[in-house]
Design an enzyme around this catalytic site. Sequence first.
Site, PDB file in Angstrom:
ATOM      1  N   CYS A  95       7.223  -7.272   6.185  1.00  0.00           N
ATOM      2  CA  CYS A  95       8.411  -6.763   6.864  1.00  0.00           C
ATOM      3  C   CYS A  95       8.951  -7.859   7.766  1.00  0.00           C
ATOM      4  CB  CYS A  95       8.050  -5.526   7.702  1.00  0.00           C
ATOM      5  SG  CYS A  95       9.489  -4.729   8.473  1.00  0.00           S
ATOM      6  N   CYS A 133       8.239  -5.970  14.780  1.00  0.00           N
ATOM      7  CA  CYS A 133       7.872  -5.093  15.902  1.00  0.00           C
ATOM      8  C   CYS A 133       6.432  -5.430  16.319  1.00  0.00           C
ATOM      9  CB  CYS A 133       7.985  -3.626  15.497  1.00  0.00           C
ATOM     10  SG  CYS A 133       9.634  -3.190  14.891  1.00  0.00           S
ATOM     11  N   CYS A 140       0.120   4.594  10.409  1.00  0.00           N
ATOM     12  CA  CYS A 140       1.357   3.799  10.508  1.00  0.00           C
ATOM     13  C   CYS A 140       1.119   2.347  10.835  1.00  0.00           C
ATOM     14  CB  CYS A 140       2.230   4.347  11.615  1.00  0.00           C
ATOM     15  SG  CYS A 140       2.254   6.120  11.711  1.00  0.00           S
ATOM     16  N   GLY A 180       7.419  -2.285   5.292  1.00  0.00           N
ATOM     17  CA  GLY A 180       8.789  -2.718   5.075  1.00  0.00           C
ATOM     18  C   GLY A 180       9.838  -1.910   5.802  1.00  0.00           C
ATOM     19  N   GLU A 181      11.027  -2.494   5.893  1.00  0.00           N
ATOM     20  CA  GLU A 181      12.179  -1.807   6.470  1.00  0.00           C
ATOM     21  C   GLU A 181      13.080  -1.408   5.299  1.00  0.00           C
ATOM     22  OE1 GLU A 181      13.519  -0.450   9.137  1.00  0.00           O
ATOM     23  OE2 GLU A 181      15.364  -0.203   8.005  1.00  0.00           O
ATOM     24  N   SER A 196      13.038   6.034   6.764  1.00  0.00           N
ATOM     25  CA  SER A 196      12.761   5.691   8.159  1.00  0.00           C
ATOM     26  C   SER A 196      13.248   4.280   8.447  1.00  0.00           C
ATOM     27  CB  SER A 196      11.244   5.789   8.396  1.00  0.00           C
ATOM     28  OG  SER A 196      10.926   5.469   9.730  1.00  0.00           O
ATOM     29  N   ASN A 248      -1.426   3.651  16.894  1.00  0.00           N
ATOM     30  CA  ASN A 248      -2.628   3.153  16.236  1.00  0.00           C
ATOM     31  C   ASN A 248      -2.803   1.713  16.647  1.00  0.00           C
ATOM     32  OD1 ASN A 248      -4.278   4.581  14.140  1.00  0.00           O
ATOM     33  ND2 ASN A 248      -2.230   5.427  13.887  1.00  0.00           N
ATOM     34  N   CYS A 290       3.260  -3.222  15.407  1.00  0.00           N
ATOM     35  CA  CYS A 290       3.074  -2.823  14.008  1.00  0.00           C
ATOM     36  C   CYS A 290       2.367  -3.930  13.238  1.00  0.00           C
ATOM     37  CB  CYS A 290       4.438  -2.530  13.377  1.00  0.00           C
ATOM     38  SG  CYS A 290       4.361  -2.255  11.592  1.00  0.00           S
ATOM     39  N   SER A 307      13.223   4.958  14.165  1.00  0.00           N
ATOM     40  CA  SER A 307      12.082   4.528  14.979  1.00  0.00           C
ATOM     41  C   SER A 307      12.609   4.039  16.319  1.00  0.00           C
ATOM     42  CB  SER A 307      11.331   3.413  14.256  1.00  0.00           C
ATOM     43  OG  SER A 307      10.815   3.924  13.046  1.00  0.00           O
ATOM     44  N   LEU A 308      12.625   4.928  17.297  1.00  0.00           N
ATOM     45  CA  LEU A 308      13.260   4.594  18.577  1.00  0.00           C
ATOM     46  C   LEU A 308      12.263   3.915  19.526  1.00  0.00           C
ATOM     47  CD1 LEU A 308      16.158   4.929  19.586  1.00  0.00           C
ATOM     48  CD2 LEU A 308      15.395   6.927  20.887  1.00  0.00           C
ATOM     49  N   GLU A 330       0.823  -1.205   0.000  1.00  0.00           N
ATOM     50  CA  GLU A 330       0.000   0.000   0.000  1.00  0.00           C
ATOM     51  C   GLU A 330       0.853   1.249   0.000  1.00  0.00           C
ATOM     52  OE1 GLU A 330      -4.196  -1.248   1.922  1.00  0.00           O
ATOM     53  OE2 GLU A 330      -2.771  -0.332   3.263  1.00  0.00           O
ATOM     54  N   CYS A 371       3.646   8.389   1.025  1.00  0.00           N
ATOM     55  CA  CYS A 371       4.231   7.399   1.933  1.00  0.00           C
ATOM     56  C   CYS A 371       4.286   6.076   1.174  1.00  0.00           C
ATOM     57  CB  CYS A 371       3.352   7.292   3.180  1.00  0.00           C
ATOM     58  SG  CYS A 371       3.884   6.021   4.337  1.00  0.00           S
TER      59      CYS A 371
HETATM   60  N1  SAH Z   1      10.463  -0.007   9.022  1.00  0.00           N
HETATM   61  C1  SAH Z   1      10.591   1.420   9.059  1.00  0.00           C
HETATM   62  C2  SAH Z   1       9.522   2.183   8.319  1.00  0.00           C
HETATM   63  C3  SAH Z   1       8.110   1.709   8.382  1.00  0.00           C
HETATM   64  S1  SAH Z   1       6.973   2.163   9.627  1.00  0.00           S
HETATM   65  C4  SAH Z   1      10.655   1.884  10.480  1.00  0.00           C
HETATM   66  O1  SAH Z   1      10.387   1.110  11.381  1.00  0.00           O
HETATM   67  O2  SAH Z   1      11.019   3.030  10.707  1.00  0.00           O
HETATM   68  C5  SAH Z   1       6.940   3.899   9.841  1.00  0.00           C
HETATM   69  C6  SAH Z   1       6.761   4.276  11.314  1.00  0.00           C
HETATM   70  O3  SAH Z   1       5.480   3.860  11.817  1.00  0.00           O
HETATM   71  C7  SAH Z   1       7.794   3.628  12.234  1.00  0.00           C
HETATM   72  O4  SAH Z   1       8.270   4.590  13.141  1.00  0.00           O
HETATM   73  C8  SAH Z   1       6.969   2.586  12.953  1.00  0.00           C
HETATM   74  O5  SAH Z   1       7.538   2.217  14.168  1.00  0.00           O
HETATM   75  C9  SAH Z   1       5.651   3.309  13.110  1.00  0.00           C
HETATM   76  N2  SAH Z   1       4.518   2.432  13.442  1.00  0.00           N
HETATM   77  C10 SAH Z   1       4.329   1.159  13.082  1.00  0.00           C
HETATM   78  N3  SAH Z   1       3.179   0.687  13.588  1.00  0.00           N
HETATM   79  C11 SAH Z   1       2.624   1.697  14.281  1.00  0.00           C
HETATM   80  C12 SAH Z   1       1.410   1.828  15.027  1.00  0.00           C
HETATM   81  N4  SAH Z   1       0.564   0.801  15.146  1.00  0.00           N
HETATM   82  N5  SAH Z   1       1.159   3.018  15.599  1.00  0.00           N
HETATM   83  C13 SAH Z   1       2.019   4.053  15.464  1.00  0.00           C
HETATM   84  N6  SAH Z   1       3.164   3.992  14.775  1.00  0.00           N
HETATM   85  C14 SAH Z   1       3.475   2.821  14.199  1.00  0.00           C
END
Ligand code: SAH
Length: 371
Positions: free
Chosen positions: A132, A136, A365, A189-190, A223, A322, A139, A246-247, A112, A125
């Site tokens: 991925c 995490c 996200c 994806g990463e 990211s 989210n 996510c 993404s910390l 998407e 985006c």
């Molecule tokens: N893999 C990359 C980019 C994809 S996600 C990364 O991790 O940075 C883009 C951002 O959305 C990341 O910071 C991720 O941690 C965040 N994200 C993923 N799921 C989420 C959720 N359910 N709520 C809020 N942010 C989320």
Amino acid sequence: MPHWMRMTQQLVFEAPRRGKPPRHLADLDPAERRAALASIGLPSYRADQLSRHYFSRFLDDPSAMTDLPVADREHVVAALLPQLLTAVRTQTCDQGDTRKTLWRLFDGALVESVLMGYPDRVTMCVSSQAGCGMACPFCATGQAGLTRNLSTAEIVDQVVAGARAVARGDLPGAVGTGRLSNVVFMGMGEPLANYAAVVGAVRRLIAPAPDGLGLAQRHITVSTVGLVPAIDRLREEAMQVTLAVSLHAPDDELRNTLVPVNTRWPVGEVLEAAWRFAAMTRRRISIEYALIRDVNDQAERAQALAKLLRGHLVHVNLIPLNPTPGSEWTASRRGDERRFLETLRAAGVPATMRDTRGREIAAACGQLAAD
Ligand code: SAH
């Protein structure tokens, strides 16, 4: 298992549409485009014409390419502009200014992209992988695992599709602003786990017309979960792109659970790589921090985060979580969000709450293509 046996197994047992996505203009640099045209017996100047049609006019329909001889059109398009993405569904919200599209790729994989119009910019985006592998737990994409890497052109074509939609006037709020201006690699994806294709895509996005889309380097954000060697490699490319990390937690104990790859590259090493990157661009690193109720939103964690980041070239994006279906985690209380933000600011760390576009179409996200 020996390599040949694995190959045979793949041939016998796997779905027929395995293999690489078809080669596309956007996979190639200008010299490769000329060579590709020469190989089908066409003069090399056709490469510039074709590039202009694709990157400047967003055309993929040969009948509109009137400067190409009729006899050559279909031929050229078949060789260099195969259809990579098929729209399965488009959903809109925010009065039409957020558009999420689900795409089917040549082999049936789904990804998407989300197009967002603002008064001063239009942001796409994009997904860099189908699924991925980073796992995490908060996510939605992370839950499904990795299907495959996207090719450079499969990434670029998402952006071109967005640019085409903007040019058609599909984003009412962007009528006037006019052009797609920003790209964030924050879809599925990463990106740094699909390094070569992503860097290739960035090169096409920033190349001036007719070779590419001509976007500003600093308007492109990559990211990452924090793959340290790949951050260093990206720094060595010396492109002025924005790096987002993404910390989600300031301490390794918690981050090991939220971003599992932290057990390989812990917080300290990720931030060191980020500061090295910032020293190259001389611009702020974006720190992404999804606030999860009672998990990472405590006052002590805000203070610990402030202490880690204070004095560095940085901006913190706080993102209300989210919730993903079936997860017990949810967004923080409003008061805790505010306190977290204020703690960072009071310590001199620039921070904002991210506006969450597309919530009602699950375009926020991590929810892309989950259902
Ligand atoms: N893999 C990359 C980019 C994809 S996600 C990364 O991790 O940075 C883009 C951002 O959305 C990341 O910071 C991720 O941690 C965040 N994200 C993923 N799921 C989420 C959720 N359910 N709520 C809020 N942010 C989320």
